[in-house]
Scaffold this active site. Structure first.
Site, PDB file in Angstrom:
ATOM      1  N   LYS A   4      25.207  30.489 -10.953  1.00 13.75           N
ATOM      2  CA  LYS A   4      25.059  31.944 -11.121  1.00 13.75           C
ATOM      3  C   LYS A   4      25.376  32.627  -9.801  1.00 13.75           C
ATOM      4  CE  LYS A   4      21.093  32.423  -8.530  1.00 13.75           C
ATOM      5  NZ  LYS A   4      21.042  33.108  -7.255  1.00 13.75           N
ATOM      6  N   PRO A  59      27.617  23.959  -4.769  1.00 15.35           N
ATOM      7  CA  PRO A  59      27.042  23.687  -3.442  1.00 15.35           C
ATOM      8  C   PRO A  59      25.510  23.820  -3.465  1.00 15.35           C
ATOM      9  CG  PRO A  59      28.930  25.172  -3.254  1.00 15.35           C
ATOM     10  CD  PRO A  59      28.673  24.992  -4.730  1.00 15.35           C
ATOM     11  N   LEU A 104      23.491  29.717  -5.369  1.00 12.52           N
ATOM     12  CA  LEU A 104      24.178  29.708  -6.667  1.00 12.52           C
ATOM     13  C   LEU A 104      23.306  29.135  -7.785  1.00 12.52           C
ATOM     14  CD1 LEU A 104      27.738  28.533  -5.513  1.00 12.52           C
ATOM     15  CD2 LEU A 104      27.007  30.847  -6.088  1.00 12.52           C
ATOM     16  N   GLY A 133      22.112  26.135  -8.314  1.00 15.88           N
ATOM     17  CA  GLY A 133      22.494  24.821  -8.842  1.00 15.88           C
ATOM     18  C   GLY A 133      21.300  23.966  -9.267  1.00 15.88           C
ATOM     19  N   GLY A 134      20.327  23.821  -8.407  1.00 11.98           N
ATOM     20  CA  GLY A 134      19.148  22.999  -8.734  1.00 11.98           C
ATOM     21  C   GLY A 134      18.376  23.577  -9.906  1.00 11.98           C
ATOM     22  N   SER A 135      18.263  24.908  -9.937  1.00 11.80           N
ATOM     23  CA  SER A 135      17.551  25.578 -11.033  1.00 11.80           C
ATOM     24  C   SER A 135      18.289  25.356 -12.351  1.00 11.80           C
ATOM     25  CB  SER A 135      17.464  27.081 -10.769  1.00 11.80           C
ATOM     26  OG  SER A 135      16.758  27.336  -9.585  1.00 11.80           O
ATOM     27  N   SER A 136      19.616  25.412 -12.294  1.00 16.15           N
ATOM     28  CA  SER A 136      20.419  25.239 -13.499  1.00 16.15           C
ATOM     29  C   SER A 136      20.341  23.797 -14.004  1.00 16.15           C
ATOM     30  CB  SER A 136      21.868  25.629 -13.187  1.00 16.15           C
ATOM     31  OG  SER A 136      22.641  25.662 -14.341  1.00 16.15           O
ATOM     32  N   ASP A 148      14.443  31.160 -10.711  1.00 20.55           N
ATOM     33  CA  ASP A 148      15.779  31.320 -11.307  1.00 20.55           C
ATOM     34  C   ASP A 148      15.949  30.525 -12.605  1.00 20.55           C
ATOM     35  OD1 ASP A 148      16.627  32.840  -9.192  1.00 20.55           O
ATOM     36  OD2 ASP A 148      17.726  31.223  -8.199  1.00 20.55           O
TER      37      ASP A 148
HETATM   38  O1  C5P Z   1      10.860  29.914  -7.338  1.00 18.67           O
HETATM   39  P1  C5P Z   1      11.661  29.245  -6.268  1.00 18.67           P
HETATM   40  O2  C5P Z   1      11.184  27.852  -5.987  1.00 18.67           O
HETATM   41  O3  C5P Z   1      13.121  29.300  -6.501  1.00 18.67           O
HETATM   42  O4  C5P Z   1      11.404  30.112  -4.966  1.00 18.67           O
HETATM   43  C1  C5P Z   1      11.555  29.569  -3.686  1.00 18.67           C
HETATM   44  C2  C5P Z   1      10.844  30.448  -2.679  1.00 18.67           C
HETATM   45  O5  C5P Z   1      11.513  31.697  -2.548  1.00 18.67           O
HETATM   46  C3  C5P Z   1       9.417  30.820  -3.026  1.00 18.67           C
HETATM   47  O6  C5P Z   1       8.521  29.842  -2.598  1.00 18.67           O
HETATM   48  C4  C5P Z   1       9.244  32.125  -2.249  1.00 18.67           C
HETATM   49  O7  C5P Z   1       9.010  31.852  -0.886  1.00 18.67           O
HETATM   50  C5  C5P Z   1      10.601  32.759  -2.345  1.00 18.67           C
HETATM   51  N1  C5P Z   1      10.713  33.700  -3.459  1.00 18.67           N
HETATM   52  C6  C5P Z   1      10.042  34.918  -3.383  1.00 18.67           C
HETATM   53  N2  C5P Z   1      10.132  35.803  -4.430  1.00 18.67           N
HETATM   54  C7  C5P Z   1      10.897  35.519  -5.509  1.00 18.67           C
HETATM   55  C8  C5P Z   1      11.598  34.299  -5.605  1.00 18.67           C
HETATM   56  C9  C5P Z   1      11.488  33.409  -4.548  1.00 18.67           C
HETATM   57  O8  C5P Z   1       9.353  35.204  -2.410  1.00 18.67           O
HETATM   58  N3  C5P Z   1      10.955  36.414  -6.497  1.00 18.67           N
END
Ligand code: C5P
Length: 317
Positions: free
Chosen positions: A13, A96, A101, A103-106, A138
Site C-alpha cells: 500500500k 521492501p 509500504l 509489507g509485513g502487515s499485508s 495497517d
Molecule cells: O500498529 P503497528 O505495529 O503498525 O504500529 C507500530 C508503532 O507505530 C506503534 O507501536 C506506535 O508507536 C506507532 N503508531 C502510532 N499511531 C498509529 C499507528 C502506529 O503511534 N496510528
C-alpha cells in the site's frame, strides 16, 4: 492426497494522505489516512498441516519465528477459531521491508485470509478485521481487500472508498534505509505543535480526485503529516523526494513513516521514464514502478499467479 495449499499475493500500500489528529493514552496516534493498494506484491504459499507452524522466507534478514507477523497471525487465527491445526508457509518478499509500504502487515492479513479459506471459513470478515487490528494498525486495510480506503482511529477503522476509474501509476524509491515506525511517531511528538498542524491538503477533495483517476490533480493534494518527523530523523529524506521531482514526477510523498518515497506519473510510459532517470542518478536505490491494484475484469480466482492481480488466489489440493 497432497495437503491443501493456497497461494496468495499480499499487496503493498501507499498512503496518499495521512493526517495526525491526536495522541491516545496508549501512545498510539489518531489518524485520518487514505490507503491505496498497489500491484506490487509478495507471494505467500500456505499449506494446511495437522499441527505446528513453520515459515520459510527468501529474505535471510527476515525473522521466521514468533517475531514474524505471519506466525503471529496464524496463532491468532487458530486461537480465535478454536480449532487445532497447522500451517507451513513460504514467503517470497518483493515489497521492501520496514519501508512504509505495509509489507509485513499485508503478509499477516493474507495469512489470516488464507488460513480462513483453508480451514473452511470459521471466521467472518468482521472477526478477521478485529484480529488484524490486534496485529498492527495497517492490517485491517489489507483484510478489507479494499482497493482504496480511509483509515481512521489508529488507521485500523476502514471505510472503503471509490477506486479510481483508471489505475494511478507510481514510481517507488527505497533508499535502503529501514525506518522504525515507533521512532517516527516519537519524533513527531518531540517536534510538538509545529508538526501537529494538519496537512494543508484537502482529504475529501483528494478522495474525489482519486476516484476520477486524474494523476496530476491527485498529485496536488498528496500529504503526509509525518514528513517533518521523518526529515528531522533522516535529513537525507529531502533528497529522496528531490530526486523523484527532478526526474519528472507529478507530485512526491513519503509513504507512511518511510523510507519508501513515491512519485505519481501520468501513465506507464512516464513512470518508466522517471524510474530510468532515478536509477541513473541513484544506482544503489531500489526503484520500482507500480499501479493501483484494480480488481481484474474477469473472476480473480481464475488468474492464479498473475502479477497484475495480486489479490488473486488459487487453491489446489
Ligand atoms: O500498529 P503497528 O505495529 O503498525 O504500529 C507500530 C508503532 O507505530 C506503534 O507501536 C506506535 O508507536 C506507532 N503508531 C502510532 N499511531 C498509529 C499507528 C502506529 O503511534 N496510528
Amino acid at each position: 492426497m497432497a495437503s491443501p495449499s493456497l497461494t496468495l499475493h499480499p499487496p503493498a500500500k501507499v498512503n496518499l494522505y495521512l493526517a495526525v489528529l491526536g495522541r491516545r493514552p496508549d501512545g498510539y496516534h489518531t489518524l485520518e489516512t487514505l490507503y491505496e493498494r498497489l500491484d506490487l506484491a509478495d507471494e505467500l504459499c500456505l499449506t494446511r498441516t495437522a499441527a505446528g507452524l513453520s515459515l520459510r522466507c527468501d529474505d535471510p534478514a527476515m525473522p521466521t519465528d514468533d517475531r514474524n507477523l505471519v506466525i503471529k497471525a496464524a496463532k491468532a487465527f487458530f486461537q480465535a477459531a478454536g480449532i487445532s491445526g497447522g500451517m507451513e508457509a513460504v514467503l517470497t518478499k518483493r515489497i521492501p521491508a520496514a519501508g512504509g509500504l505495509g509489507g509485513g502487515s499485508s503478509d499477516a492479513a493474507s495469512a489470516l485470509l488464507g488460513l480462513n479459506t483453508l480451514y473452511g471459513a470459521p471466521l467472518d470478515r468482521a472477526r478477521l478485521m478485529v484480529l488484524g487490528a490486534q496485529l498492527g494498525a495497517d492490517v485491517p486495510f489489507f483484510v478489507s481487500e479494499a482497493v482504496v480506503g480511509w483509515g481512521r482511529g489508529r488507521g485500523d477503522i476502514i471505510t472503503p472508498a471509490a477506486p479510481p476509474a483508471k489505475p494511478l501509476w507510481h514510481v517507488l524509491v527505497n533508499p535502503g534505509v529501514p525506518v522504525p515506525t515507533p521512532a517516527i511517531y516519537a519524533q513527531y511528538d518531540r517536534l510538538g505543535a509545529a508538526a501537529l498542524t494538519p496537512p494543508r491538503a484537502d482529504g475529501t477533495l483528494l478522495g474525489r480526485l482519486v476516484q476520477v483517476g486524474d494523476p496530476a490533480a491527485v498529485a496536488g493534494q498528496l500529504a503526509n503529516a509525518l514528513e517533518p518527523a521523518i526529515e528531522a530523523s533522516y535529513p537525507a529524506a529531502r533528497s529522496w523526494k528531490a530526486v523523484l521531482s527532478e526526474a519528472g514526477a507529478l507530485g512526491v510523498l513519503i509513504s507512511g513513516s518511510g523510507s519508501t518515497t513515491y512519485g505519481l506519473a501520468t501513465d506507464e510510459t512516464h513512470a518508466r521514464a522517471i524510474a530510468a532517470r532515478v536509477r541513473q542518478r541513484q544506482p544503489d536505490w531500489t526503484v520500482l514502478t507500480a499501479r493501483t491494484a484494480l480488481p481484474p475484469p474477469a473472476q480473480a480466482s481464475e488468474v492464479r499467479g498473475d502479477k497484475h492481480h495480486p489479490s488473486s488466489s488459487a487453491m489446489r489440493s
